[in-house]
Scaffold this active site. Structure first.
Site, mmCIF file in Angstrom:
data_model
loop_
_atom_site.group_PDB
_atom_site.id
_atom_site.type_symbol
_atom_site.label_atom_id
_atom_site.label_comp_id
_atom_site.label_asym_id
_atom_site.label_seq_id
_atom_site.Cartn_x
_atom_site.Cartn_y
_atom_site.Cartn_z
ATOM 1 N N GLU A 505 52.998 94.254 36.807
ATOM 2 C CA GLU A 505 51.915 93.296 36.642
ATOM 3 C C GLU A 505 50.684 93.961 36.042
ATOM 4 O OE1 GLU A 505 51.117 90.956 40.131
ATOM 5 O OE2 GLU A 505 53.196 91.061 40.783
ATOM 6 N N GLY A 506 49.998 93.231 35.183
ATOM 7 C CA GLY A 506 48.767 93.732 34.607
ATOM 8 C C GLY A 506 48.957 94.900 33.665
ATOM 9 N N ALA A 513 54.719 85.646 31.872
ATOM 10 C CA ALA A 513 55.670 84.852 31.088
ATOM 11 C C ALA A 513 57.073 84.921 31.688
ATOM 12 C CB ALA A 513 55.695 85.343 29.642
ATOM 13 N N ASP A 556 54.925 85.555 24.135
ATOM 14 C CA ASP A 556 55.435 86.125 25.381
ATOM 15 C C ASP A 556 56.562 85.273 25.948
ATOM 16 O OD1 ASP A 556 53.348 87.813 24.925
ATOM 17 O OD2 ASP A 556 52.165 87.207 26.670
#
Length: 812
Positions: A505-506, A513, A556
């Protein structure tokens, strides 16, 4: 704040407990909040021994009870500070001795359960310090985190920081000291009328002498500044904001330092449990891990109860592992092993989530590596995207409301509302404690309705944003509202969903997506909906744009839905037209390397750059229209009477331009480059052009937006991607790799010119350049030829060698 539960063993009844409450002495705020917890414990009939370095009067002034006992112990020094914002990091590390987390370890050694109550932990705070202290101090951080891991669970307060050391988390509302005077009494004492709007800036430990200016506040507002003493008051007229505030820079520095410490495999001194957060039973709290499986034993055992509806799972051992974990949940539920006291809450919730006699549908969607194209997707560019190994799995089951297993609070909610069995959505998300979100989410499906009409996307966005710890549910539950709104689907049954994602994440690899595509794919399969991959990706983009509120393009979702392993998905984002799959030559390699810098596509900088690009598009179209107007016989040095028919047709096309990327670089330089301002105030743009014609962003009247760089980037990026695609299919040579690398470098510096770069990714690109041009790079095992930032935090690189194993390296 720390709570340790004890049993007095003599006079205590089953309902009477003795608590040893360890409270840090770092600031009065902790102690004043603890007062309320202690007061309620005593009112419930328990004894509380407060162990703290805070003054006695903080507790005795609020609580007069024989059940309160205070023992003075200096538990930690917190941090050595010159003032509230200036920290001497090395001095802090030298003075740390007996820190509060030791209470968790001591309780565990004594066979006593313990609980922590906090919104931050010292392993997080000190992680940033060790960046300056060196590796010999890192054992302090790991010891603190290991001590924390022995507590039963964490009661997490709002405003929390990442706390992966804790195995189980319960989120609660803000805890504050109770009021002693009414609002009216306070205003009267301060001499403030009821008609005055008041804002209080309260931060202890600051020096006096602050001077407040009236223009810093809206009209009729009063500001009280409370530091060590009441400093000043001011009534303001106008509002101004500081985009790069000290608090923002401090936060970014802490997050960067922390992320560098906890990335698995980055430092051999990091304990395995700290990265994976496995509990004592050996069950991982995050998504299932896997190794490449060559034999069919695991596959057969995992898929024997499943029918493959679409795709080939044989190449995805992570899918086999996820199916195996589902089977283990079933077995755990049936054998009541889920009652083990150390079991993680999300596993408990997952085991009771499904009716194991009914069908369960599972979907997989990968993250993606942005090789070329990046943020030019919303301007219509050609992009080259590669699916990565890490993916998200979502399991979905539909049940009649009367047969649906409801969590206790959901059942109580229905009973309190006098409802019968109504359709409910229940979601469990694995890895919640590693990502600082609540592990479960539930809602009535009727919440998507306002009378006879579906709620708007804006109302849905506000609905999911109410609780920060559960905002993540918008990515999953948002798919249901989009399907109802766009396709007219009606959901009459309850829905259970389990989400397990291994996509970081991040980190710029489209974790959001992959969750959206996997969620919508599983929901569609469970309800017999036939949606093409392209249409599904476009629907998922609506989830992200309108319900989550992130102004991303569609590449994405398209890559996650339509990409293939070890191939680049070539797509023209107008809006989402796949032009083919590009084979990666065998002598080229692509990697993604974590820079350690967190990224959010919903961040203000990304949105500002997108707005700037759409501003530039509107201005270019306006210039083209002016040049076509006969009232301006000469514009920008071009006389229309002297133009050939082709020139007029080009201007007409540019006056109605749909996407910036349809403008060629040479036309941009010849006619429009000098006409665009470097930046422009939102209010001035709106006065002149009315709107920037972007449905997913809103212009702030008071904000300045870059125009030249955001508009120029997609025009040239589209050209670079086309050249990159052509070079991939050209004859293998050193010139091929050098050219590929040069395109990556150009993309990086153009991207950074938009304001989206970072010092960390710039350093990585510089390291690649140094390796490429050094003599050592000509070794037999290959070298690097290029690098670029991508996905907000990524870098791309190109490499070659004498043998057949050179490559393109993508680094993030």
């Amino acid at each position: 704040m720390r709570i340790k539960e004890e049993n007095d063993g003599v006079s205590a009844s089953r309902n009477h407990l003795v608590f040893a409450y360890y409270v840090t002495g770092h600031g009065f705020g902790h102690a004043t909040r603890v007062v309320e917890v202690v007061r309620h414990l005593i009112l419930a009939g328990h004894d509380v021994h407060v162990v703290t370095g805070a003054p006695d009067f903080v507790f005795t002034s609020e609580i007069q009870s024989s059940r309160l006992f205070i023992r003075k112990v200096l538990l930690d020094c917190g941090a050595v500070q010159a003032d509230a914002l200036t920290v001497d990091r090395l001095a802090s590390l030298e003075k740390v001795s007996d820190v509060v987390p030791v209470a968790c370890r001591a309780a565990a050694d004594a066979g006593i359960r313990s609980v922590c109550v906090t919104n931050f932990s010292w392993d997080f705070i000190y992680a940033e310090y060790v960046m300056a202290a060196g590796s010999h101090h890192r054992s302090i951080v790991w010891q603190i985190a290991e001590d924390y891991s022995h507590c039963e669970f964490l009661i997490r307060l709002p405003g929390y920081c990442p706390m992966p050391a804790f195995r189980d988390v319960i989120d609660v509302p803000l805890v504050v000291r109770r009021l002693h005077r009414s609002r009216k009494e306070v205003r009267k004492e301060l001499g403030i009328g009821d008609d005055v709007k008041l804002v209080i800036l309260n931060f202890g430990g600051q020096p006096g002498g602050w001077k407040l200016k009236e223009e810093y506040l809206p009209s009729s507002w009063l500001c009280l500044v409370a530091a060590q003493i009441l400093q000043e008051t001011a009534i303001g007229k106008n509002y101004t904001s500081d985009k790069l505030s000290g608090a923002r820079r401090l936060r970014d520095a802490i997050v960067l330092g922390y992320q560098l410490q906890r990335v698995p495999g980055r430092d051999i001194c990091i304990p395995d449990w700290y990265a994976s957060a496995e509990n004592e039973l050996g069950i991982s709290s995050g998504p299932p891990t896997y190794e490449k499986v060559e034999n069919s034993s695991l596959m057969n055992s995992s898929t024997e109860d499943f029918e493959i509806l679409h795709g080939d799972p044989q190449g995805f051992p992570d899918t086999m592992c996820f199916l195996k974990s589902l089977a283990e949940l079933d077995a755990a539920y049936e054998s009541e092993k889920i009652a083990e006291k150390r079991q993680i809450r999300e596993r408990k919730a997952a085991a009771g989530l499904f009716n194991w006699e009914e069908e369960i549908f599972v979907a997989r969607a990968p993250g993606r590596l942005d090789v070329m194209g990046g943020i030019a997707d919303y301007s219509g560019s050609l992009v080259l995207q590669m699916p990565i190994r890490e993916a998200c799995h979502v399991a979905v089951q539909r049940n009649h409301p009367s047969k649906h297993r409801l969590w206790k609070h959901a059942l109580a909610r229905q009973q309190a509302q006098g409802q019968g069995s109504t359709p409910v959505l229940e979601i469990v998300s694995y890895g919640s404690e590693l990502s600082n979100r609540g592990p479960t989410f539930d809602m009535e499906l009727s919440d998507f309705w306002d009378g006879e009409h579906l709620i708007s996307y804006e109302k849905a966005k506000n609905y999911f944003a109410r609780d920060p710890s559960q905002k993540w549910a918008a990515y999953v539950a948002g798919a249901i509202l989009v399907l109802m709104t766009e396709l007219g689907v009606r959901f009459e049954e309850s829905i259970s969903m389990l989400v397990s994602s291994a996509v970081p994440e991040g980190k710029g690899v489209s974790s959001s997506a992959s969750v959206e595509v996997a969620s919508m794919s599983a929901i569609a399969a469970a309800h017999g909906l036939s949606i093409s991959p392209r249409d599904l990706a476009l629907l998922c983009q609506k989830v992200e744009n309108h319900i989550v509120g992130a102004p991303c393009g569609v590449m994405d979702q398209m890559t996650s839905a339509c990409g293939e392993v070890n191939k680049l998905l070539a797509m023209v984002c107008q809006p989402a037209e796949i032009v083919g799959l590009v084979e990666i030559p065998s002598h080229i390699r692509v990697w993604g390397i974590d820079s350690g810098i967190r990224h959010s596509v919903g961040g203000a900088d990304y949105g500002s750059v997108r707005i700037g690009a759409f501003m530039g598009l509107k201005m270019i179209k306006s210039v083209a229209c002016s040049m076509l107007s006969r009232s301006l016989p000469s514009a920008n040095g071009v006389n229309l009477d002297e133009l050939e028919d082709d020139g007029v047709e080009l201007l007409e096309a540019e006056a109605s331009l749909d996407y910036l990327c349809n403008l060629s670089p040479h036309r941009y330089e010849a006619l429009y480059a000098k006409m665009l301002p470097e930046s422009m105030l939102g209010e001035m743009f709106l006065e002149k052009y009315a709107d920037h014609n972007d449905a997913v962003t809103v212009i702030d009247h008071k904000q300045y937006y870059g125009v030249t760089a955001p508009a120029k980037h997609p025009i040239y990026e589209n050209f670079r991607v086309k050249a990159f695609k052509a070079l991939l299919t050209s004859t293998s040579s050193d010139e091929q790799l050098t050219a590929l690398g040069e395109l990556l470098y150009q993309c990086h510096y153009s991207y950074s010119a938009c304001g989206l770069g970072s010092d960390g990714t710039d350093r990585l690109v510089k390291l690649v350049q140094e390796m490429q041009h050094s003599k050592l790079s000509k070794r037999e095992d290959g070298t690097l030829y290029g690098a670029k930032i991508t996905g907000g935090v990524l870098e791309n690189q190109v490499g070659s060698s004498i043998d057949d194993n050179p490559g393109v390296l993508t680094e993030h």
